[in-house]
Scaffold this motif. Structure first.
Motif, PDB file in Angstrom:
ATOM      1  N   GLU A 165       0.997  -1.452  -0.165  1.00  0.00           N
ATOM      2  CA  GLU A 165       0.025  -0.001  -0.153  1.00  0.00           C
ATOM      3  C   GLU A 165       0.839   1.138   0.128  1.00  0.00           C
ATOM      4  O   GLU A 165       1.700   1.531   0.863  1.00  0.00           O
ATOM      5  CB  GLU A 165      -0.981  -0.037   1.339  1.00  0.00           C
ATOM      6  CG  GLU A 165      -1.880   1.038   1.340  1.00  0.00           C
ATOM      7  CD  GLU A 165      -3.252   0.661   0.711  1.00  0.00           C
ATOM      8  OE1 GLU A 165      -3.696  -0.388   0.697  1.00  0.00           O
ATOM      9  OE2 GLU A 165      -3.747   1.413  -0.169  1.00  0.00           O
ATOM     10  N   GLY A 166       0.819   1.979  -0.984  1.00  0.00           N
ATOM     11  CA  GLY A 166       1.422   3.418  -1.050  1.00  0.00           C
ATOM     12  C   GLY A 166       3.069   3.359  -1.553  1.00  0.00           C
ATOM     13  O   GLY A 166       3.540   4.067  -1.805  1.00  0.00           O
ATOM     14  N   LEU A 167       3.546   2.188  -1.561  1.00  0.00           N
ATOM     15  CA  LEU A 167       4.665   1.757  -2.088  1.00  0.00           C
ATOM     16  C   LEU A 167       4.882   2.295  -3.570  1.00  0.00           C
ATOM     17  O   LEU A 167       4.158   1.981  -4.470  1.00  0.00           O
ATOM     18  CB  LEU A 167       5.118   0.433  -2.007  1.00  0.00           C
ATOM     19  CG  LEU A 167       6.496   0.131  -1.872  1.00  0.00           C
ATOM     20  CD1 LEU A 167       6.968   0.074  -0.533  1.00  0.00           C
ATOM     21  CD2 LEU A 167       6.732  -1.666  -2.517  1.00  0.00           C
ATOM     22  N   ARG A 168       5.980   3.024  -3.956  1.00  0.00           N
ATOM     23  CA  ARG A 168       6.095   3.410  -5.372  1.00  0.00           C
ATOM     24  C   ARG A 168       7.113   2.547  -6.051  1.00  0.00           C
ATOM     25  O   ARG A 168       8.086   2.353  -5.705  1.00  0.00           O
ATOM     26  CB  ARG A 168       6.884   4.640  -5.137  1.00  0.00           C
ATOM     27  CG  ARG A 168       6.151   6.240  -4.605  1.00  0.00           C
ATOM     28  CD  ARG A 168       6.788   7.225  -4.651  1.00  0.00           C
ATOM     29  NE  ARG A 168       7.769   6.942  -3.621  1.00  0.00           N
ATOM     30  CZ  ARG A 168       9.020   7.560  -3.446  1.00  0.00           C
ATOM     31  NH1 ARG A 168       9.031   8.636  -4.231  1.00  0.00           N
ATOM     32  NH2 ARG A 168      10.085   7.268  -2.730  1.00  0.00           N
ATOM     33  N   VAL A 169       6.422   2.007  -7.175  1.00  0.00           N
ATOM     34  CA  VAL A 169       7.076   1.099  -7.784  1.00  0.00           C
ATOM     35  C   VAL A 169       7.352   1.634  -9.503  1.00  0.00           C
ATOM     36  O   VAL A 169       6.269   1.884  -9.708  1.00  0.00           O
ATOM     37  CB  VAL A 169       6.559  -0.336  -7.691  1.00  0.00           C
ATOM     38  CG1 VAL A 169       7.373  -1.570  -8.614  1.00  0.00           C
ATOM     39  CG2 VAL A 169       6.160  -1.097  -6.553  1.00  0.00           C
ATOM     40  N   ALA A 170       8.574   1.572  -9.863  1.00  0.00           N
ATOM     41  CA  ALA A 170       8.789   2.227 -11.048  1.00  0.00           C
ATOM     42  C   ALA A 170       9.117   0.713 -12.045  1.00  0.00           C
ATOM     43  O   ALA A 170       9.910   0.120 -11.662  1.00  0.00           O
ATOM     44  CB  ALA A 170      10.074   2.916 -11.223  1.00  0.00           C
ATOM     45  N   ILE A 171       8.176   0.623 -12.953  1.00  0.00           N
ATOM     46  CA  ILE A 171       8.220  -0.385 -14.005  1.00  0.00           C
ATOM     47  C   ILE A 171       8.617   0.144 -15.223  1.00  0.00           C
ATOM     48  O   ILE A 171       8.146   0.770 -15.830  1.00  0.00           O
ATOM     49  CB  ILE A 171       6.830  -1.155 -14.223  1.00  0.00           C
ATOM     50  CG1 ILE A 171       6.248  -1.345 -12.675  1.00  0.00           C
ATOM     51  CG2 ILE A 171       6.851  -2.354 -14.995  1.00  0.00           C
ATOM     52  CD1 ILE A 171       4.904  -2.029 -12.876  1.00  0.00           C
ATOM     53  N   GLN A 172       9.764  -0.637 -15.630  1.00  0.00           N
ATOM     54  CA  GLN A 172      10.175  -0.337 -17.114  1.00  0.00           C
ATOM     55  C   GLN A 172       9.828  -1.462 -17.889  1.00  0.00           C
ATOM     56  O   GLN A 172      10.429  -2.441 -17.977  1.00  0.00           O
ATOM     57  CB  GLN A 172      11.684  -0.255 -17.051  1.00  0.00           C
ATOM     58  CG  GLN A 172      12.198   0.254 -18.443  1.00  0.00           C
ATOM     59  CD  GLN A 172      13.880   0.211 -18.492  1.00  0.00           C
ATOM     60  OE1 GLN A 172      14.443  -0.981 -17.986  1.00  0.00           O
ATOM     61  NE2 GLN A 172      14.489   0.949 -18.973  1.00  0.00           N
ATOM     62  N   GLY A 173       8.947  -1.290 -18.932  1.00  0.00           N
ATOM     63  CA  GLY A 173       8.406  -2.033 -19.773  1.00  0.00           C
ATOM     64  C   GLY A 173       7.087  -2.804 -19.436  1.00  0.00           C
ATOM     65  O   GLY A 173       6.859  -3.408 -18.384  1.00  0.00           O
ATOM     66  N   HIS A 201      -1.107  -2.562  -8.582  1.00  0.00           N
ATOM     67  CA  HIS A 201      -2.484  -1.585  -8.475  1.00  0.00           C
ATOM     68  C   HIS A 201      -3.398  -2.157  -7.610  1.00  0.00           C
ATOM     69  O   HIS A 201      -3.789  -1.301  -6.663  1.00  0.00           O
ATOM     70  CB  HIS A 201      -2.860  -1.241  -9.849  1.00  0.00           C
ATOM     71  CG  HIS A 201      -3.972  -0.517  -9.631  1.00  0.00           C
ATOM     72  ND1 HIS A 201      -4.125   0.779  -9.615  1.00  0.00           N
ATOM     73  CD2 HIS A 201      -5.557  -0.766 -10.151  1.00  0.00           C
ATOM     74  CE1 HIS A 201      -5.155   1.385  -9.511  1.00  0.00           C
ATOM     75  NE2 HIS A 201      -6.049   0.371 -10.000  1.00  0.00           N
ATOM     76  N   ALA A 202      -3.823  -3.505  -7.804  1.00  0.00           N
ATOM     77  CA  ALA A 202      -4.801  -3.988  -6.782  1.00  0.00           C
ATOM     78  C   ALA A 202      -4.469  -4.155  -5.241  1.00  0.00           C
ATOM     79  O   ALA A 202      -5.075  -4.203  -4.459  1.00  0.00           O
ATOM     80  CB  ALA A 202      -5.012  -5.548  -7.364  1.00  0.00           C
ATOM     81  N   ALA A 203      -2.990  -4.128  -5.238  1.00  0.00           N
ATOM     82  CA  ALA A 203      -2.356  -4.072  -3.868  1.00  0.00           C
ATOM     83  C   ALA A 203      -2.301  -2.804  -3.241  1.00  0.00           C
ATOM     84  O   ALA A 203      -1.519  -2.662  -2.120  1.00  0.00           O
ATOM     85  CB  ALA A 203      -1.188  -4.910  -3.837  1.00  0.00           C
ATOM     86  N   GLY A 204      -2.322  -1.745  -4.040  1.00  0.00           N
ATOM     87  CA  GLY A 204      -2.709  -0.326  -3.630  1.00  0.00           C
ATOM     88  C   GLY A 204      -1.033   0.345  -3.803  1.00  0.00           C
ATOM     89  O   GLY A 204      -0.743   1.302  -3.326  1.00  0.00           O
ATOM     90  N   ALA A 205      -0.268  -0.175  -4.647  1.00  0.00           N
ATOM     91  CA  ALA A 205       0.899   0.575  -5.007  1.00  0.00           C
ATOM     92  C   ALA A 205       0.769   1.534  -5.798  1.00  0.00           C
ATOM     93  O   ALA A 205      -0.159   1.672  -6.622  1.00  0.00           O
ATOM     94  CB  ALA A 205       1.957  -0.737  -5.589  1.00  0.00           C
ATOM     95  N   GLU A 206       1.786   2.511  -5.918  1.00  0.00           N
ATOM     96  CA  GLU A 206       1.631   3.706  -6.744  1.00  0.00           C
ATOM     97  C   GLU A 206       2.590   3.405  -7.810  1.00  0.00           C
ATOM     98  O   GLU A 206       3.871   2.950  -7.574  1.00  0.00           O
ATOM     99  CB  GLU A 206       2.240   4.966  -6.118  1.00  0.00           C
ATOM    100  CG  GLU A 206       1.951   6.088  -6.775  1.00  0.00           C
ATOM    101  CD  GLU A 206       2.837   7.303  -5.950  1.00  0.00           C
ATOM    102  OE1 GLU A 206       3.361   8.341  -6.555  1.00  0.00           O
ATOM    103  OE2 GLU A 206       2.807   7.446  -4.631  1.00  0.00           O
ATOM    104  N   LEU A 207       2.046   3.505  -9.280  1.00  0.00           N
ATOM    105  CA  LEU A 207       2.842   3.069 -10.420  1.00  0.00           C
ATOM    106  C   LEU A 207       3.359   4.311 -10.985  1.00  0.00           C
ATOM    107  O   LEU A 207       2.741   5.214 -11.566  1.00  0.00           O
ATOM    108  CB  LEU A 207       2.035   2.205 -11.243  1.00  0.00           C
ATOM    109  CG  LEU A 207       1.218   0.999 -10.457  1.00  0.00           C
ATOM    110  CD1 LEU A 207       0.489   0.351 -11.668  1.00  0.00           C
ATOM    111  CD2 LEU A 207       2.266   0.018 -10.174  1.00  0.00           C
ATOM    112  N   LEU A 208       4.598   3.985 -11.311  1.00  0.00           N
ATOM    113  CA  LEU A 208       5.555   4.922 -12.278  1.00  0.00           C
ATOM    114  C   LEU A 208       5.967   4.037 -13.462  1.00  0.00           C
ATOM    115  O   LEU A 208       6.805   3.186 -13.193  1.00  0.00           O
ATOM    116  CB  LEU A 208       6.676   5.555 -11.515  1.00  0.00           C
ATOM    117  CG  LEU A 208       6.362   6.086 -10.115  1.00  0.00           C
ATOM    118  CD1 LEU A 208       7.620   6.239  -9.395  1.00  0.00           C
ATOM    119  CD2 LEU A 208       5.844   7.448 -10.282  1.00  0.00           C
TER     120      LEU A 208
END
Ligand code: NAD
Length: 340
Positions: A166-174, A187-194
């Motif tokens: 929840e609220g963790l910022r995860v940067a996904i390349q690809g 997203h379903a687990a509440g992470a912030e997506l970059l």
């Protein structure tokens, strides 16, 4: 080429051409000590033949290590098909490749990877039964994503002290087959997506469906975040890019995201926890291997939970020995492979 084979411990390499379809393929078998070699088939444009061979060899070695650490009775191999600038019939090209696989008589079992699809695997299946991830067997990518998701939780626990995303910022390349499915779970687990992708359509979709924040491709690696998840191609982390990272951990699906073990040491010296690629991305291999053996989904899903367990073990050794998890994982895999 022989020096490269020797340096990586490769068992054999098979080069094939079929001028009538435009096929130029490399099949690298790293090891069949523990069982037949299983590994993906890439269909990509390479700058030259050497890059294609190099990619196949490095991937094949990773597949052997992956199978060993996942506790599968399999060896590791990889196929690379050099994507021609123009192809008359994609189906004919993949059927020709199927004949190459058939000639190896089960020593190598092929599967989907970057640039190939379930439809391509169906074409290969016209010529050989040594193929997985066909329409009948299913795409392994969602299972890879499930494993990476579990691995990110384990990594967050080890590095940040909590596996609550929840609220963790995860940067996904690809945002390909794996990256997008991973983004959905995060997203379903509440992470912030970059997110970034060279295909802007995929970024748009992630913005619309998952509320992801778009990041320019050349800015993703230096974007401040908790976890960086490389899910594109390999070789993105070198001494230059590691110096720019602003994350606490690296945990993604991409094969060989590090250019070398020295890069892993650099991550370690910067206090960035690295989840070894072939441990965290083994969900797809587990799926195709067990599916090929005729196992049902509950058995496969149960086996996927080994990923977090193995990763925890690798992190614990790494922490105790003050070494990079990449070096620890290599050593554990080599012990299993060569019975050291
Ligand atoms: P894919 O080809 O479906 O997706 C890759 C995505 O990355 C594409 O959308 C592409 O446009 C994007 N991309 C490539 N380079 C990029 C860059 N520099 N910046 C931003 N975006 C970039 O591949 P996939 O099946 O999703 O696999 C992704 C990675 O995971 C690969 O390295 C693959 O080898 C590895 N992997 C995949 C599986 C699987 O089951 N598919 C299993 C294990 C490992």
């Amino acid at each position: 080429m022989f020096a490269l084979m020797q340096a990586t411990g490769l068992e054999s390499m098979h080069l094939s051409i079929d001028p009538s379809t435009g096929l130029k393929a490399v099949i690298a078998i790293h090891s069949s000590r523990l069982g037949p070699a299983v590994g993906g088939c890439r269909y990509l444009a390479y700058p030259d033949d050497e890059s294609a061979v190099d990619d196949a060899v490095r991937l094949a070695r990773g597949m052997s290590y992956k199978a060993a650490l996942a506790g599968l009775p399999l060896g590791g191999g990889t196929a690379v098909i050099l994507r021609p600038p123009h192809v008359e019939s994609r189906a004919a090209l993949f059927e020709a490749f199927g004949r190459c696989v058939e000639q190896l008589d089960g020593r190598y079992i092929t599967a989907i990877d970057s640039g190939t699809s379930v439809a391509d695997m169906d074409c290969i299946a016209q010529q050989t039964r040594h193929v997985t991830s066909t329409t009948a067997a299913g795409d392994p990518s969602p299972h890879t994503a499930m494993g990476v998701f579990a691995g990110i939780r384990t990594t967050a626990m080890a590095r940040l002290g909590s596996d609550n995303l929840e609220g963790l910022r995860v940067a996904i390349q690809g945002l390909g087959n794996v990256g997008f499915a991973l983004a959905e779970q995060l997203h379903a687990a509440g992470a912030e997506l970059l997110v970034s992708d060279i295909d802007s359509g995929k970024v748009q979709l992630a913005m619309e469906q998952l509320g992801a924040h778009p990041i320019a491709n050349d800015a993703l690696l230096s974007t401040p975040c908790d976890i960086l998840a490389p899910c594109g191609l390999g070789g993105v982390l070198n001494s230059h890019s590691v110096a720019q990272l602003r994350c606490a951990a690296v945990a993604g699906s991409a094969h060989n995201p590090l250019t070398s073990l020295q890069t892993a040491d650099l991550l370690e010296s910067r206090g960035i926890l690295y989840a070894p690629d072939y441990v965290i991305n083994s969900g797809g291999l587990i799926y195709v291997a067990l599916k090929h053996r005729g196992e049902e989904l509950p058995t496969i899903t149960a086996h996927l939970s080994n990923i977090g367990v193995r990763l925890t073990e690798v992190f614990a050794h790494a922490q105790a020995e003050k070494r990079s998890p990449a070096r620890v994982a290599d050593e554990l895999a080599e012990r299993l492979l060569y019975r050291l």
